[in-house]
Enzyme design. Structure first.
Site, mmCIF file in Angstrom:
data_model
loop_
_atom_site.group_PDB
_atom_site.id
_atom_site.type_symbol
_atom_site.label_atom_id
_atom_site.label_comp_id
_atom_site.label_asym_id
_atom_site.label_seq_id
_atom_site.Cartn_x
_atom_site.Cartn_y
_atom_site.Cartn_z
ATOM 1 N N HIS A 132 -32.107 -39.416 1.243
ATOM 2 C CA HIS A 132 -30.856 -39.354 0.774
ATOM 3 C C HIS A 132 -30.565 -40.122 -0.542
ATOM 4 O O HIS A 132 -29.396 -40.671 -0.974
ATOM 5 C CB HIS A 132 -29.746 -39.653 1.682
ATOM 6 C CG HIS A 132 -29.744 -38.328 2.844
ATOM 7 N ND1 HIS A 132 -29.267 -37.326 2.835
ATOM 8 C CD2 HIS A 132 -30.684 -38.764 3.947
ATOM 9 C CE1 HIS A 132 -29.429 -36.791 3.833
ATOM 10 N NE2 HIS A 132 -30.147 -37.329 4.566
ATOM 11 N N THR A 133 -31.467 -40.486 -1.164
ATOM 12 C CA THR A 133 -31.236 -41.230 -2.536
ATOM 13 C C THR A 133 -31.458 -40.187 -3.924
ATOM 14 O O THR A 133 -30.917 -40.575 -4.790
ATOM 15 C CB THR A 133 -32.376 -42.316 -2.726
ATOM 16 O OG1 THR A 133 -33.707 -41.700 -2.543
ATOM 17 C CG2 THR A 133 -32.232 -43.502 -1.753
ATOM 18 N N ASP A 134 -32.192 -39.062 -3.419
ATOM 19 C CA ASP A 134 -32.495 -38.318 -4.738
ATOM 20 C C ASP A 134 -31.317 -37.644 -5.222
ATOM 21 O O ASP A 134 -31.059 -37.173 -6.573
ATOM 22 C CB ASP A 134 -33.531 -37.067 -4.300
ATOM 23 C CG ASP A 134 -32.962 -36.150 -3.108
ATOM 24 O OD1 ASP A 134 -31.971 -36.621 -2.501
ATOM 25 O OD2 ASP A 134 -33.403 -35.201 -3.064
ATOM 26 N N SER B 35 -43.349 -10.885 4.789
ATOM 27 C CA SER B 35 -43.710 -12.437 5.291
ATOM 28 C C SER B 35 -44.172 -12.184 6.613
ATOM 29 O O SER B 35 -43.682 -11.399 7.634
ATOM 30 C CB SER B 35 -42.374 -13.179 5.436
ATOM 31 O OG SER B 35 -42.710 -14.232 5.771
ATOM 32 N N LEU C 153 -40.011 -30.561 6.613
ATOM 33 C CA LEU C 153 -41.077 -30.539 5.719
ATOM 34 C C LEU C 153 -40.882 -29.710 4.602
ATOM 35 O O LEU C 153 -42.184 -29.476 3.765
ATOM 36 C CB LEU C 153 -42.317 -30.327 6.392
ATOM 37 C CG LEU C 153 -42.695 -31.016 7.675
ATOM 38 C CD1 LEU C 153 -43.819 -30.634 8.474
ATOM 39 C CD2 LEU C 153 -42.763 -32.766 7.340
ATOM 40 N N SER D 108 -38.394 -24.376 2.599
ATOM 41 C CA SER D 108 -37.691 -23.528 1.670
ATOM 42 C C SER D 108 -38.128 -23.937 0.179
ATOM 43 O O SER D 108 -38.303 -23.189 -0.573
ATOM 44 C CB SER D 108 -36.179 -23.723 1.664
ATOM 45 O OG SER D 108 -36.079 -25.270 1.735
ATOM 46 N N ASP E 248 -37.666 -32.467 -3.183
ATOM 47 C CA ASP E 248 -38.604 -31.586 -2.561
ATOM 48 C C ASP E 248 -39.491 -30.602 -3.669
ATOM 49 O O ASP E 248 -40.610 -30.595 -3.673
ATOM 50 C CB ASP E 248 -37.752 -30.704 -1.717
ATOM 51 C CG ASP E 248 -37.431 -31.431 -0.518
ATOM 52 O OD1 ASP E 248 -37.750 -32.858 -0.413
ATOM 53 O OD2 ASP E 248 -36.645 -30.927 0.193
ATOM 54 N N TYR F 261 -25.068 -32.116 6.029
ATOM 55 C CA TYR F 261 -25.896 -32.622 4.819
ATOM 56 C C TYR F 261 -24.787 -32.768 3.444
ATOM 57 O O TYR F 261 -24.734 -33.533 2.697
ATOM 58 C CB TYR F 261 -26.962 -31.846 4.358
ATOM 59 C CG TYR F 261 -27.593 -31.940 3.311
ATOM 60 C CD1 TYR F 261 -28.719 -33.237 3.084
ATOM 61 C CD2 TYR F 261 -27.100 -31.390 1.875
ATOM 62 C CE1 TYR F 261 -29.473 -33.208 1.863
ATOM 63 C CE2 TYR F 261 -28.055 -31.698 0.591
ATOM 64 C CZ TYR F 261 -29.101 -32.664 0.853
ATOM 65 O OH TYR F 261 -29.668 -32.825 -0.407
#
Length: 388
Positions: free
Chosen positions: A34-36, A67, A127, A130, A174, A224
């Protein structure tokens, strides 16, 4: 191998042979949560589980997408002339979003393609399944249409697709590590400047163990976005008397000086996490570079405590895994990884203790939570690209 099987299944599904197979990894963040989106440092690495795709270009402007992870959705057919979000298209919206923003950036997408996708990242595990899919599509498009997209622009377009097309206010970490990953290295990324460097991961006899709570985590429906809003409100308050652009421009000492500017005590705790986590990342990179693994492990522990107490994004499942891990022999440190609210935690475990660690933590988790967790020993791999 999965790529060989995918090519066979592609031929059966589309009645033609795939031209290429691509792979895009998942990621774990070693420290820096949660720093990005607060202009801070992050320290992730790409892992060798991820998303595979077999592909062949078409002569028309159709996309045919399938998929193996969502077979119940069947074949999804889309036109490149109609790249809009539609709930019925489920996972394919990530494909549409990336292509839409690549095209909006001035790139030509003259024809469509047939695509078979399969991922081995556990769904909603934190992980980055998405982001793995987003970067996969961007890398495929770059090759397929011979686009002159530099890596950072590619990453930014993928982030924009998730922010604006899907509606998740994720930071850039990510997509960045998935595109830029390097085997046996972590990535030290300053999210304010996008300056980065690869740092060798030399763990000796220790291994990174991923612990999956098996609790699904949906970012769109989670807190979030609420955390981001709390940080943004606090930043505006701090900017009345400071010249900062991001919360992580502050040092821990400066935050103590200016804490009176933050009008809400709860939001002060959110800011304290972001600022202290930024400082922990810088110290952790130094510790890893100097091979001080015990120091690195202690910083992992402090990171989880901050995420649990100040940012309040862990939850009973993640706390159960991490607190159990802390008690086990051969463990240097453990923390949640990803956005939280479920998903995964990681631990730094001595290789001789792996079996005992997984048995003990697994049993404690089952007894406390009521259903099993899962474990993966992470291998640090390369970023997204063509593999066949």
């Amino acid at each position: 191998m999965i790529q060989t099987r995918l090519k066979t299944e592609f031929s059966q599904l589309f009645q033609t042979q795939a031209d290429a197979v691509y792979f895009s990894p998942g990621r774990v963040n070693l420290i820096g949560e949660h720093t990005d989106y607060n202009g801070g440092m992050v320290f992730p690495c790409a892992i060798t589980i991820g998303t595979y795709a077999a592909i062949k270009p078409r002569k028309d402007r159709r996309l045919r997408l399938f998929s193996n992870n969502f077979k119940e959705k069947g074949m999804i057919e889309i036109s490149l002339d109609h790249l809009i979000y539609e709930e019925k298209d489920a996972w394919a919206n990530y494909v549409k979003g990336v292509l839409a923003y690549i095209e909006q950036a001035g790139n030509s997408l003259p024809y469509g393609f047939d695509l078979l996708v399969e991922g081995n990242i556990p769904s909603s595990s934190g992980l980055s399944s998405s982001a793995s899919l987003e970067v996969l599509i961007a890398v495929i498009a770059k090759d397929l249409y011979d686009l002159s997209l530099d890596p950072i622009t590619l990453v930014q377009l993928c982030q924009k697709a998730e922010n604006e097309f899907i509606g998740v206010n994720c930071g850039i970490m990510d997509q960045f590590i998935i595109a830029m990953g390097k085997a046996e290295h972590a990535l030290a990324l300053d999210t304010a400047t996008l300056h980065y460097r690869h740092v060798p991961i030399v763990l000796g006899d220790y291994r990174i163990v991923i612990m999956n709570t098996n609790k699904p985590r949906e970012l769109v429906d989670s807190k979030y976005n609420e955390r981001r809003a709390e940080c943004e409100a606090s930043l505006k308050e701090l900017q009345r008397k400071t010249a900062i652009s991001h919360l992580c421009d502050l040092s821990v000492e400066q935050l103590a000086t200016y804490r009176h500017l933050i009008q809400d005590e709860l939001r002060y705790h959110r800011v304290r996490h972001a600022v202290s986590e930024h400082a922990r990342v810088k110290e952790a990179m130094e510790a890893l570079t100097q091979n001080e693994l015990e120091r690195f492990g202690k910083l992992m522990n402090a990171s989880h405590q901050s995420l649990r107490d100040d940012y309040e994004v862990s939850g009973k499942e993640l706390d159960a895994l991490v607190s159990s891990a802390w008690k086990q022999a051969g463990v240097l440190g453990a923390r949640m990884t990803g956005a939280g609210f479920g998903g995964c935690a990681i631990a730094l475990v001595h290789e001789q203790a792996l079996d005992h660690f997984m048995s003990e933590v697994g049993n404690e988790y089952l007894n406390e939570i009521g259903y099993p967790c899962a474990f993966y020993v992470a291998q640090v791999g390369d970023g997204a690209g063509r593999i066949a």
